[in-house]
Write a protein that holds these residues in place. Structure first.
Motif, PDB file in Angstrom:
ATOM      1  N   ARG A 187     -11.877  -0.911   1.600  1.00  0.00           N
ATOM      2  CA  ARG A 187     -10.973  -0.104   2.415  1.00  0.00           C
ATOM      3  C   ARG A 187     -11.598   0.187   3.772  1.00  0.00           C
ATOM      4  O   ARG A 187     -10.907   0.257   4.776  1.00  0.00           O
ATOM      5  CB  ARG A 187     -10.642   1.187   1.708  1.00  0.00           C
ATOM      6  CG  ARG A 187      -9.613   0.971   0.619  1.00  0.00           C
ATOM      7  CD  ARG A 187      -9.030   2.293   0.230  1.00  0.00           C
ATOM      8  NE  ARG A 187      -7.805   2.084  -0.504  1.00  0.00           N
ATOM      9  CZ  ARG A 187      -6.736   2.853  -0.373  1.00  0.00           C
ATOM     10  NH1 ARG A 187      -6.755   3.852   0.462  1.00  0.00           N
ATOM     11  NH2 ARG A 187      -5.653   2.614  -1.074  1.00  0.00           N
TER      12      ARG A 187
ATOM     13  N   LEU B   7     -10.901  -2.400   6.309  1.00  0.00           N
ATOM     14  CA  LEU B   7      -9.575  -2.373   6.922  1.00  0.00           C
ATOM     15  C   LEU B   7      -9.295  -1.034   7.611  1.00  0.00           C
ATOM     16  O   LEU B   7      -8.203  -0.770   8.073  1.00  0.00           O
ATOM     17  CB  LEU B   7      -8.521  -2.648   5.844  1.00  0.00           C
ATOM     18  CG  LEU B   7      -7.207  -3.278   6.312  1.00  0.00           C
ATOM     19  CD1 LEU B   7      -7.477  -4.516   7.136  1.00  0.00           C
ATOM     20  CD2 LEU B   7      -6.332  -3.622   5.128  1.00  0.00           C
TER      21      LEU B   7
ATOM     22  N   LEU C  69      -8.992   1.848   6.319  1.00  0.00           N
ATOM     23  CA  LEU C  69      -7.969   2.601   5.574  1.00  0.00           C
ATOM     24  C   LEU C  69      -8.585   3.521   4.527  1.00  0.00           C
ATOM     25  O   LEU C  69      -8.037   3.706   3.461  1.00  0.00           O
ATOM     26  CB  LEU C  69      -7.018   1.626   4.866  1.00  0.00           C
ATOM     27  CG  LEU C  69      -5.904   1.029   5.699  1.00  0.00           C
ATOM     28  CD1 LEU C  69      -5.092   0.065   4.856  1.00  0.00           C
ATOM     29  CD2 LEU C  69      -5.010   2.104   6.276  1.00  0.00           C
TER      30      LEU C  69
ATOM     31  N   TRP D  26      -6.239  -1.794  15.549  1.00  0.00           N
ATOM     32  CA  TRP D  26      -6.161  -1.861  14.098  1.00  0.00           C
ATOM     33  C   TRP D  26      -4.857  -2.485  13.667  1.00  0.00           C
ATOM     34  O   TRP D  26      -4.807  -3.359  12.810  1.00  0.00           O
ATOM     35  CB  TRP D  26      -6.249  -0.457  13.479  1.00  0.00           C
ATOM     36  CG  TRP D  26      -7.638  -0.001  13.135  1.00  0.00           C
ATOM     37  CD1 TRP D  26      -8.206   1.167  13.512  1.00  0.00           C
ATOM     38  CD2 TRP D  26      -8.594  -0.678  12.324  1.00  0.00           C
ATOM     39  NE1 TRP D  26      -9.466   1.263  13.003  1.00  0.00           N
ATOM     40  CE2 TRP D  26      -9.734   0.145  12.266  1.00  0.00           C
ATOM     41  CE3 TRP D  26      -8.616  -1.910  11.663  1.00  0.00           C
ATOM     42  CZ2 TRP D  26     -10.883  -0.210  11.564  1.00  0.00           C
ATOM     43  CZ3 TRP D  26      -9.748  -2.260  10.954  1.00  0.00           C
ATOM     44  CH2 TRP D  26     -10.871  -1.421  10.907  1.00  0.00           C
ATOM     45  N   ARG D  27      -3.785  -2.023  14.323  1.00  0.00           N
ATOM     46  CA  ARG D  27      -2.470  -2.518  13.913  1.00  0.00           C
ATOM     47  C   ARG D  27      -2.357  -4.010  14.116  1.00  0.00           C
ATOM     48  O   ARG D  27      -1.764  -4.723  13.317  1.00  0.00           O
ATOM     49  CB  ARG D  27      -1.377  -1.803  14.708  1.00  0.00           C
ATOM     50  CG  ARG D  27      -0.792  -0.644  13.961  1.00  0.00           C
ATOM     51  CD  ARG D  27       0.657  -0.434  14.322  1.00  0.00           C
ATOM     52  NE  ARG D  27       0.829  -0.256  15.746  1.00  0.00           N
ATOM     53  CZ  ARG D  27       0.640   0.914  16.367  1.00  0.00           C
ATOM     54  NH1 ARG D  27       0.314   1.966  15.684  1.00  0.00           N
ATOM     55  NH2 ARG D  27       0.821   1.009  17.648  1.00  0.00           N
TER      56      ARG D  27
ATOM     57  N   ARG E  40      -4.564  -5.595  11.232  1.00  0.00           N
ATOM     58  CA  ARG E  40      -4.121  -5.435   9.853  1.00  0.00           C
ATOM     59  C   ARG E  40      -2.875  -6.256   9.605  1.00  0.00           C
ATOM     60  O   ARG E  40      -1.931  -6.219  10.382  1.00  0.00           O
ATOM     61  CB  ARG E  40      -3.776  -3.974   9.569  1.00  0.00           C
ATOM     62  CG  ARG E  40      -4.958  -3.066   9.501  1.00  0.00           C
ATOM     63  CD  ARG E  40      -4.483  -1.656   9.241  1.00  0.00           C
ATOM     64  NE  ARG E  40      -5.551  -0.694   9.405  1.00  0.00           N
ATOM     65  CZ  ARG E  40      -5.365   0.550   9.780  1.00  0.00           C
ATOM     66  NH1 ARG E  40      -4.127   0.984  10.031  1.00  0.00           N
ATOM     67  NH2 ARG E  40      -6.370   1.363   9.903  1.00  0.00           N
TER      68      ARG E  40
ATOM     69  N   SER F 145      -5.773  -9.193   5.669  1.00  0.00           N
ATOM     70  CA  SER F 145      -4.714  -8.651   4.818  1.00  0.00           C
ATOM     71  C   SER F 145      -5.329  -8.121   3.547  1.00  0.00           C
ATOM     72  O   SER F 145      -6.477  -8.405   3.235  1.00  0.00           O
ATOM     73  CB  SER F 145      -3.698  -9.739   4.461  1.00  0.00           C
ATOM     74  OG  SER F 145      -2.795  -9.914   5.502  1.00  0.00           O
TER      75      SER F 145
ATOM     76  N   ARG G  20       0.565   0.673   6.129  1.00  0.00           N
ATOM     77  CA  ARG G  20      -0.526   0.727   7.108  1.00  0.00           C
ATOM     78  C   ARG G  20      -1.367  -0.530   7.025  1.00  0.00           C
ATOM     79  O   ARG G  20      -1.761  -1.098   8.038  1.00  0.00           O
ATOM     80  CB  ARG G  20      -1.401   1.945   6.845  1.00  0.00           C
ATOM     81  CG  ARG G  20      -0.704   3.216   7.259  1.00  0.00           C
ATOM     82  CD  ARG G  20      -1.654   4.401   7.283  1.00  0.00           C
ATOM     83  NE  ARG G  20      -0.901   5.584   7.638  1.00  0.00           N
ATOM     84  CZ  ARG G  20      -0.987   6.760   7.019  1.00  0.00           C
ATOM     85  NH1 ARG G  20      -1.852   6.915   6.034  1.00  0.00           N
ATOM     86  NH2 ARG G  20      -0.246   7.768   7.402  1.00  0.00           N
ATOM     87  N   ALA G  21      -1.604  -0.979   5.804  1.00  0.00           N
ATOM     88  CA  ALA G  21      -2.422  -2.172   5.631  1.00  0.00           C
ATOM     89  C   ALA G  21      -1.728  -3.381   6.225  1.00  0.00           C
ATOM     90  O   ALA G  21      -2.370  -4.363   6.574  1.00  0.00           O
ATOM     91  CB  ALA G  21      -2.703  -2.411   4.154  1.00  0.00           C
ATOM     92  N   ARG G  22      -0.419  -3.313   6.318  1.00  0.00           N
ATOM     93  CA  ARG G  22       0.315  -4.424   6.918  1.00  0.00           C
ATOM     94  C   ARG G  22       0.431  -4.242   8.429  1.00  0.00           C
ATOM     95  O   ARG G  22       1.065  -5.030   9.100  1.00  0.00           O
ATOM     96  CB  ARG G  22       1.711  -4.500   6.309  1.00  0.00           C
ATOM     97  CG  ARG G  22       1.768  -5.374   5.083  1.00  0.00           C
ATOM     98  CD  ARG G  22       3.109  -5.274   4.403  1.00  0.00           C
ATOM     99  NE  ARG G  22       2.948  -4.617   3.121  1.00  0.00           N
ATOM    100  CZ  ARG G  22       3.673  -3.605   2.712  1.00  0.00           C
ATOM    101  NH1 ARG G  22       4.636  -3.113   3.482  1.00  0.00           N
ATOM    102  NH2 ARG G  22       3.457  -3.064   1.541  1.00  0.00           N
ATOM    103  N   GLY G  23      -0.112  -3.169   8.952  1.00  0.00           N
ATOM    104  CA  GLY G  23      -0.093  -2.947  10.393  1.00  0.00           C
ATOM    105  C   GLY G  23       1.174  -2.320  10.916  1.00  0.00           C
ATOM    106  O   GLY G  23       1.403  -2.295  12.119  1.00  0.00           O
TER     107      GLY G  23
END
Ligand SMILES: Nc1ncnc2c1ncn2[C@@H]1O[C@H](COP(=O)(O)OP(=O)(O)OP(=O)(O)O)[C@@H](O)[C@H]1O
Ligand SMILES: Nc1ncnc2c1ncn2[C@@H]1O[C@H](COP(=O)(O)OP(=O)(O)OP(=O)(O)O)[C@@H](O)[C@H]1O
Ligand SMILES: [Mg+2]
Ligand SMILES: [Mg+2]
Lengths: 318, 261, 273, 517, 312
Positions: free
Chosen positions: B45, B48, B50, B77-78, B81, B86, E214-217
């Motif tokens: 995590r 990423l 997160l 980050w966006r 990610r 992934s 969020r993990a997918r952005g």
């Protein structure tokens, strides 16, 4: 099977139906006939949702089958009620899957272990501490744990406590529903060793549920394979790797990842998914995923037939 | 490609993972194994960005293709990610909005990363991805809600989602532990094909040593937030010299293995 | 100070305040120096605060301060009665419904449905209208509606654990039903119920004040805040103290009990376990 | 601001600014806030309150009306004759009077209106027979424009009775809905009624007596006195009657934007004493009266809204208040002593005296009007001081009336116009043993005898003498808990001129009230 | 919801209504006082015992309680709730004229409540433990701690008397007179609801799918507005349905304070007048309204939530 052993429990044509939406019925267990012998382990394997827990819960009378009988020493426990049922519970105990969920978080270990004994007035309140220590030591835990709360212990330790509670009443049968699946492998191993040791010492019959064939074959005397509510194969525990006949049992065997396997070989697996228990196909329940599916399979449901005295299979190929 | 250097991760100031280092090349599959609570999830995590409630990387650095991830802005980050990195989870179904159809999740996701794409195109792209992941009848799946799919299907949809942009790195947190053995085998097979087809690097968290052994090139064993042992798969499995690793291996039940009765 | 001690300290503070309020109510005669809340000198009517009357006097020359203090008695007694009543009845029925399910559940919950379809105040008004207006009837009326909330809550909490393994384990180990109810179900629902009850005290007080305000609760010359507000209403402009002090009293007490409930939740919340 | 006493012109009208409320269609509209009595009905036949409504709202009118000295003046009747035996009355109906629906008011319609009272009003509280006996022969002569009434008993002055609102002339031929659409001859017509909200009244296009100043009147019910004051201040209404919170009234009097007129009190505020209950005990009754400081209540508690007095008839009327004696002047010590002497003592030490072994708890029913409930609460407080428990039951006027009729009380707040027919006879009937209006069960032979004499006595001086004696009987018997004499009020904003309250409280919306400009 | 479930639901509603009607009947049956006497004395004089007896006979009040209930119920089913003692009018007629003003008031205050509580609840949740959250929570705290009639009176004092903007007595029921009662009602409700919105959003923000997105952005704003918010509406709708009950009750107090011509006001005066038929009618009506609203809420819930709608 196990002629020399005493049969203590027998299920006869046990079926459980749940009403589902749209007037459909979910058949969780379909005509199940199994036997438990004194001091022996029956392993029940199958995929998630195939009805293993449902079946095992009958044995401890947490639920009742819609049809069929469960005879414990000749008495049908599905007919028991009230005090008679409660008294009968002394003989059949259970260990649950989730070690964190099977204790009242507000009770101390001492009270947890002694609860069954207190329920049957086998000990007095003053003896609790000593008794709890005795049982804790029996499952290789230090006696001081009696003062702890479940959340102050690790999963493996909790599962030991669960076993201590189950053996406290000196039952003849213990049902274990995936009793080790929430644990790490190393812990799982010690638990299994403990169970086996206790079984030998106290001559308890065990009904054990698992996903993992590898695990189950390591200590079960007899293995029943379940698929969509049906028992498709019953075979002796020892040599399951070699003598499994049912295509589903074989698929299970092939899907096992093992550190000793050949990493270069592609893993084999049965294609497709387990159908919903609401849409069990007519005929053989495994037909959709079976590579050797024949025409008769979609018409007629195969019955369990004995291949040897100890090995039964429900497949049209045999 | 990914380098984790001496990272310490803390929750509310309590270090949970300490001095964790790892370096991963293109196309490699790494496995993180170890007992529960040892910090496996925490590590991936962190990669990423997160980390759940109050988690922070307090020491060390994480580099992805040479760039430090720790100083990333939320914009950066966006962009990263779901595109370059992934992730798939234990239950991918739970990671999708339960009140949206798979299709909407796809469309939302694709349109996040490709601003000029129409809904229709995004939808079709989704179907294509599903079919590439050998999910027949993609259109049907796109119209379903997550809860209408079986666990295996949901996991495959999760993989399809994660692979939409052919990420360089795929993080997988126990992707098979909620599945039945037969389905687990299917998913494992599929994940291995990803590496073969797309050259994706994978970090796989699992506590199934068998799966780790079967899939990965390199295995990291964790214990109490630290790396206990690591090495190439064959070394780790065949000739381990760490006692903890040995005991783990010995504990894995196997067909035809130890019998206690 | 870490979070836990902070929570504990705030809880102790609110407890102390609540205790202060309760003590004030109990020792009202001491606090007010033996002044009778229901008597006054007619010629002292509508005196502004000060001059021997801390909060002024009302139209009959009664001391507002005394009445406000005694009002705490009426309001607290009534609010506590409601809460205790609904707590006991609601919890009991909720546990029974949740534990036994089936026909017991159906009957209890249908009755609850029925009562909940009566908006609280509506039934309270109806009861007051039929049985006569008094604080006792107001308590009964509000309880009649409010127990459903507790029953539902208790039931849902019981249902949450009803199928937990540890309940099954307790049954399998031969526990008797009363034992199950008392040792398993009750402790499980109690914390949440207590939190709810603590938070509800304020709400109940408001509802009772509302009823008294409408004339369906306390009757004159009872010192009761809602009633006092109603009496003060005519003098809203000329003698605002008639509305300010009882209003303030309600506000303070409700705030204290609400915050007490909130901080009780903070330290007792089962979710934190 | 200005305030003025009964009748005299409100000088406020002169200095009030030129602000006339106009409604949407350009017509002039008055908004009037008043208390809702008699559940909003305007049928004179069924209920006294409704009869009053009918007249107060300017809908119905009588053959005669009272001036501010309570003298009878002609209204719908312009002249009359009476036979010497006071049994044959001939009324000449004013010519040119029309009902609001445009029909002429004829002698016949007047006669029909009277006759209807006896059919439609039979079971109601209007009790028309109190004003005109049932047996009276009513004949109309349309050609002569006269109505002749022949009675069997002699009436001292029937014109006073006919001025009472119950005797309002309504259009029997055309009225469809008496409850809310009675057709009368007054300046305003009930156009629309909304339950609990009020009436929309419009000008009577066929009004016989000059122009109607407002095109429409929005009559809004306001139960609570402070609401009236606030509504007036907020400009929501232009005119309200009887604000009974002293503080509000004083404030409005001091404010030059409002005009307050106050009438000399002919109303008496008192509590009936139910003789059928525990208060049948005379010692207790006396003690109760003696323990209640009505003077302070009148002057302080209700701030002068009431003038103190101990007799049932107001002191300012010519019924010899000065000659009466009050044996039960306020004196708590004496009251206590009296109770002790009578053995009504607190033997169980709970602070409440017992009678026949039971704690005394008087049921005091009251309603929220003209400060009556304040008197009740004051009484409660004062009686507590001598150890007598009182339970005050505050209800609406309707229910209070019902409870009173059912005899379900010990003390019952009332506020009566004492000389409703220009004469207290009808009012004094309340304590007459054989009266249907005697709701308190009071019986006294002497009183009854005097009353029966009063009914037939025609000589004014002798009547006054009888009335004086009757008052003294009631006082001596501790028959009534008299609070005082109420001074009615009318308060208007500067948009309204000449809004006076009349001594006889029957006339609220009159054509005198005009826009300020 | 299938037709069958809907049917079951409706049957349950009928059962509950049946129970409510019985309860109201019992309450009034047990109430002190004699309805016939009340009916007569409302006109001012005490009728003779024979008259009372005859009236009882005629109204069937001599019969056993259950038969009386049966008669009353059949009449109710035919739409005849009896005649009000105080108003001498059919109860239904009275209720009908008052229904719309109360609904208007309830609707407006609900709209106000939603306008206030949703944005503030969301802000408070999104900026959890920031100053805006503390401020919002502080204000909501005030909102749930003061009696609404007190708020009403204060508002009245300020806006009607001091400023003269709005009418003191809202009896004509036009828009202007609706404002303050609605604001008063909305005040306490918004406070409660803001807290619930906050809790629901926080709950939803803790769901796994948020991490997934969020993990997918996916952008935070998209997560909030397109995922979290719509999902949190589901529990909010249910709470909303339940709060309608409190609202319908709450209207009574506010209607009295502002002399608003609604059902609540009518009920209060019916009670002071011991007008049993009207009380019964009122209670039954409110129960029906409440249950209908909650049925609609449930239906909409089922419609909105695919987990329920598409369950196979
Ligand atoms: N109370 C119930 N009502 C309805 N359906 C039920 C109920 N209990 C179990 N089922 C259904 O019966 C089937 C068998 O369930 P069961 O729990 O016995 O499976 P299992 O083999 O123990 O699965 P797992 O390995 O996941 O524990 C499932 O499809 C389940 O959904
Ligand atoms: N949000 C959090 N706040 C505080 N502590 C946390 C949080 N998440 C995880 N932890 C702690 O960090 C440690 C590592 O947790 P993590 O989830 O990474 O373990 P894991 O190896 O993935 O275990 P599992 O196999 O059970 O998934 C645990 O002791 C856990 O209690
Ligand atoms: Mg199971
Ligand atoms: Mg993890």
């Amino acid at each position: 099977m196990f002629e020399n052993d005493e049969m203590i429990l027998e299920t006869k044509h046990v079926t459980r139906k749940f009403p589902a939406s749209n007037n459909r019925t979910l058949v969780a267990c379909d005509d199940i006939n199994l036997k438990l012998y004194k001091g022996k382990t029956l392993g029940l394997v199958g995929e998630s949702g195939c009805g293993k827990s449902t079946f095992m819960r009958f044995l401890v009378a947490l639920d009742k089958p819609t049809e069929g009988k469960i005879l414990y020493r000749g008495k049908d426990i599905t007919k028991m009620k009230g005090e008679e049922l409660r008294q009968n519970r002394q003989h059949i105990q259970m260990v649950f899957q989730d070690p964190s969920g099977s204790f009242n978080p507000k009770m101390k270990i001492r009270d947890i272990i002694c609860e069954p004994l207190m329920n049957f007035r086998k000990i007095k309140a003053g003896e609790k501490d000593a008794v709890a220590r005795k049982y804790l030591e029996m499952v290789d835990l230090p006696g001081e744990f009696a003062n702890r709360y479940p959340h102050n212990m690790s999963g493996g330790q909790r599962q030991r406590v669960a076993i201590a509670r189950a053996i406290a009443l000196e039952p003849e049968i213990i049902v274990m529903d995936e009793a080790t699946c929430a644990l790490d492998v190393s812990v799982q191993k010690t638990i299994i060793e403990l169970i086996v040791g206790l079984q030998k010492k106290k001559n308890i019959a065990i009904g054990f549920i698992a996903h993992d064939l590898g695990l189950i074959q390591s200590f079960a005397h007899q293995i029943a394979v379940m698929y969509l509510g049906n028992i498709v194969e019953i075979l002796p525990g020892e040599d399951i790797g070699e003598c499994a006949k049912h295509p589903y049992t074989q698929a299970l065997i092939h899907s096992i990842f093992d550190v000793k396997m050949d990493f270069t070989k592609q893993i084999e697996c049965a294609e497709g998914e387990v159908p919903s228990p609401l849409d069990v196909p007519v005929g053989c329940p495994f037909q959709d995923r079976c590579e050797a599916c024949m025409e008769i399979c979609s018409r007629e449901k195969p019955q369990l037939i004995p291949l040897t005295e100890e090995h039964l299979v429900a497949c049209h190929r045999y | 490609m990914l380098e984790i250097r001496d990272v310490t991760i803390s929750y509310h100031g309590m270090p949970t993972v300490t001095d964790f280092s790892l370096s991963l090349e293109q196309g490699q599959i790494f496995s993180l194994v170890g007992e529960s609570g040892s910090g496996k999830t925490t590590v991936i995590r962190a990669v990423l960005g997160l980390l759940a409630g109050g988690g922070k990387v307090t020491k060390g650095d994480i580099l992805f293709e040479g760039n430090s991830l720790l100083g990333n802005t939320s914009e950066q980050w966006r962009a990263l990610r779901g595109r370059d990195i992934s992730m798939i989870f234990q239950d991918s179904g739970a990671m999708m909005n339960p009140t949206k159809r798979i299709g909407s999740v796809f469309v939302e996701y694709i349109r996040t990363h490709e601003k000029n794409i129409s809904k229709k195109e995004a939808w079709n792209k989704g179907i294509m991805m599903l079919e590439r992941m050998r999910l027949a009848n993609g259109d049907n799946i796109m119209r379903s809600y997550p809860f209408q799919l079986s666990g295996g299907m949901r996991q495959r949809v999760g993989i399809a989602l994660a692979m939409t942009y052919q990420p360089k790195l795929l993080l997988a947190d126990e992707p098979t532990s909620a599945l039945d053995v037969t389905t687990q085998a299917q998913i494992v097979r599929q994940m291995m094909e990803l590496r073969d087809e797309y050259g994706t690097s994978i970090i796989m968290v699992t506590h199934n040593l068998g799966v780790a052994a079967y899939m990965s090139d390199y295995i990291v064993v964790m214990k109490d937030g630290k790396i206990e042992d690591e090495g190439n798969r064959d070394v780790m499995i065949m000739e381990p010299d760490n006692s903890y690793t040995k005991s783990l291996l010995a504990a894995v039940p196997s067909l035809g293995g130890v019998r206690y009765v | 100070m870490d979070k836990k001690t902070f929570k504990k300290v705030t809880f102790i503070i609110w407890c102390a305040l609540a205790a202060a309020i309760i003590l004030t109510a109990i020792f009202a005669p001491v606090v007010t120096g033996g002044v009778d809340p229901t008597s006054g000198t007619l010629t002292d009517a509508l005196k502004a605060p000060g001059q021997g009357h801390l909060f002024g006097t009302d139209k009959l020359g009664r001391d507002i301060f005394t009445r406000v203090i005694y009002g705490a008695r009426t309001s607290l007694t009534a609010a506590f009665s409601v809460v205790i009543l609904v707590f006991c009845v609601g919890t009991l029925l909720g546990i029974l419904a949740g534990y036994f399910g089936g026909i017991v559940d159906t009957i209890i919950m249908r009755i609850a449905d029925m009562m909940i379809a009566f908006p609280g105040l509506v039934l309270a008004i109806a009861v007051a209208g039929i049985m006569g207006a008094s604080i006792k009837n107001a308590v009964i009326a509000i309880s009649l509606v409010t127990w459903t909330k507790y029953a539902r809550l208790a039931r849902s909490l019981v249902l949450k654990i009803r199928n937990r393994d540890y309940v099954a384990a307790a049954i399998v180990t031969g526990s008797k039903t009363p034992y199950m109810l008392v040792r398993y179900m009750l402790p499980n629902v109690l914390p949440t119920m207590i939190i709810t009850a603590a938070t509800d005290i304020g709400g109940m007080m408001l509802e009772l004040a509302g009823l008294s305000f409408l004339g369906f609760g306390a009757q004159p010359p009872t010192p009761e805040w809602g009633l006092m507000l109603n009496e003060g209403r005519s003098f809203m402009q000329a003698a605002p103290w008639l509305m300010i002090y009882p209003g303030l009293a309600i506000f303070i007490v409700v705030v204290v009990f609400n915050l007490l409930g909130d901080s009780l939740r903070d330290i007792l919340d089962p979710r934190d376990e | 601001g200005s305030s003025s006493s009964s009748g005299t012109d409100a000088s406020g009208a002169a200095d009030s600014a030129s602000e006339t409320t106009t409604s949407d269609d350009g017509g002039k509209t008055l908004t009037f806030g008043c208390q809702n009595y008699g559940a909003g009905g305007i049928d004179p036949a069924v209920e006294t309150n409704q009869a009053w409504n009918c007249m107060r709202y300017g809908i119905g009118q009588c053959l005669f009306q009272f001036d501010d000295t309570m003298q009878v003046q002609p209204w719908l009747c312009d002249s009359y004759e009476v036979s010497d035996d006071h049994k044959t009355w001939t009324f000449h109906i004013r010519e040119g009077v029309k009902f609001s629906d445009g029909c002429d008011m004829t002698a016949q319609s007047v006669a029909d209106s009277f006759k209807r009272l006896f059919t439609d009003g039979e079971s109601g509280s209007s009790a028309p027979e109190k004003y005109l006996e049932k047996e009276a022969a009513i004949t109309a002569d349309d050609a002569a424009g006269t109505v002749t009434i022949v009675t069997q008993t002699a009436y001292p002055d029937l014109t006073k009775n006919l001025a009472y609102p119950v005797m309002a002339i309504v259009d029997v031929a055309d009225t469809q809905d008496y409850a809310h659409g009675t057709i009368g001859t007054g300046p305003y017509v009930a156009k629309e009624y909304t339950e609990e909200v009020g009436y929309t009244l419009t000008a009577n296009e066929n009004y016989w007596d000059g122009e109607v100043p407002y095109d429409s009147v929005e009559l809004l019910y306001m139960g609570d006195a402070s609401a009236k004051a606030m509504a007036l201040k907020s400009g929501q209404v232009d005119l309200v009657e009887n604000i009974t919170t002293v503080s509000d009234l004083e404030e409005l009097e001091a404010d030059e934007n409002y005009t307050v007129t106050i009438a000399n009190g002919v109303r008496c505020g008192f509590a009936y004493i139910n003789q059928g209950g525990i208060l049948g005990n005379k010692d207790l009754r006396e003690a109760v009266i003696q323990a209640v400081d009505e003077k302070t209540m009148c002057e302080t508690t209700v701030g002068g809204l009431y003038t103190y007095g101990f007799s049932v008839l107001p002191s300012n009327l010519a019924y010899n208040y000065d000659k009466l004696s009050n044996p039960f002047e306020y004196n708590q010590e004496e009251a206590k002593a009296k109770l002790d002497a009578a053995g009504i003592v607190d033997s169980d030490g709970d602070g409440i005296r017992e009678l026949d072994g039971e704690n005394i708890s008087l049921k005091f029913i009251t309603y929220e009007n003209r400060a009556l409930s304040t008197f009740a609460e004051g009484t409660q407080q004062l009686l507590a001081e001598i150890g007598i428990g009182v339970e005050v039951n505050n209800m609406d006027s309707e229910s209070e009336w019902n409870e009173m009729v059912n005899g379900n009380y010990d003390l019952c707040s009332s506020n009566w116009t004492t000389v409703g027919t220009g004469d207290p006879t009808e009012y004094l009937d309340n304590w007459y043993g054989k009266s249907t209006a005697n709701y308190c069960g009071y019986e006294n032979e002497e009183y009854d005898k005097l009353y029966e004499q009063l009914l037939v006595e025609l000589d004014d001086a002798k009547r006054t003498e009888l009335i004086t004696q009757m008052q003294q009987v009631l006082v001596d018997d501790a028959a009534v808990l008299v609070h005082g004499y109420y001074n009615s009020s009318m308060i208007s904003s500067k948009a309204v001129a000449n809004a006076n309250i009349h001594t006889a409280d029957y006339y609220w919306l009159t054509t005198e009230i005009t826009p300020a400009n | 919801m299938t037709k069958k479930q809907l049917g079951i639901r409706l049957i349950q509603m009928v059962v509950v209504l049946f129970g409510i009607s019985f309860l109201t009947f019992i309450l009034t049956y047990l109430a002190p006082g004699d309805p016939v006497q009340a009916m007569y004395s409302a006109t001012g004089i005490m009728p003779k015992p024979e008259v009372l007896e005859a009236a009882r006979e005629e109204l069937g009040l001599n019969q056993p309680m259950l038969i009386q209930y049966g008669n009353w119920l059949t009449a109710c089913l035919k739409g005849d709730f009896g005649t009000s003692y105080a108003y001498h009018k059919p109860v239904v007629e009275l209720l009908v004229t008052r229904l719309w003003p109360t609904l208007k008031l309830a609707l407006l205050s609900m709209v106000l409540m939603l306008i206030v509580s949703i944005p503030f609840g969301m802000l408070s949740a999104v900026y959890k433990n920031k100053w805006i959250d503390y401020l919002t929570r502080g204000i909501t705290f005030f909102g749930v701690s003061v009696p609404n009639f007190w708020v009403g009176l204060m508002l009245m004092l300020f806006f009607c008397v001091k400023l003269g903007w709005l009418p003191v007595v809202s009896s004509n029921g036009d828009f202007k007179s609706l404002v303050l009662p609605a604001v008063t009602l909305a005040f306490a409700m918004s406070a409660k609801y803001t807290r619930q919105v906050r809790a629901a959003i926080l709950d939803e923000l803790n769901q796994d799918y948020v991490t997934g997105a969020r993990a997918r952005g996916v952008k935070e704003s998209n997560i909030l507005w397109k995922n979290v918010f719509p999902n949190s509406l589901l529990p909010l709708i249910t709470m909303f349905g339940l709060s309608v009950g409190a609202l319908l009750g709450g209207t009574a107090v506010v209607e009295v304070v502002f002399s608003y011509p609604g059902l609540g006001n009518l009920a209060v005066s019916a009670i002071t007048a011991y007008d049993y038929p009207l009380i019964q009618g009122y209670v039954l009506w409110i129960a029906i309204i409440y249950m209908l609203i909650n049925l609609i809420v449930d239906l909409s819930y089922i419609y909105v939530d695919p987990r329920i709608r598409e369950k196979r």
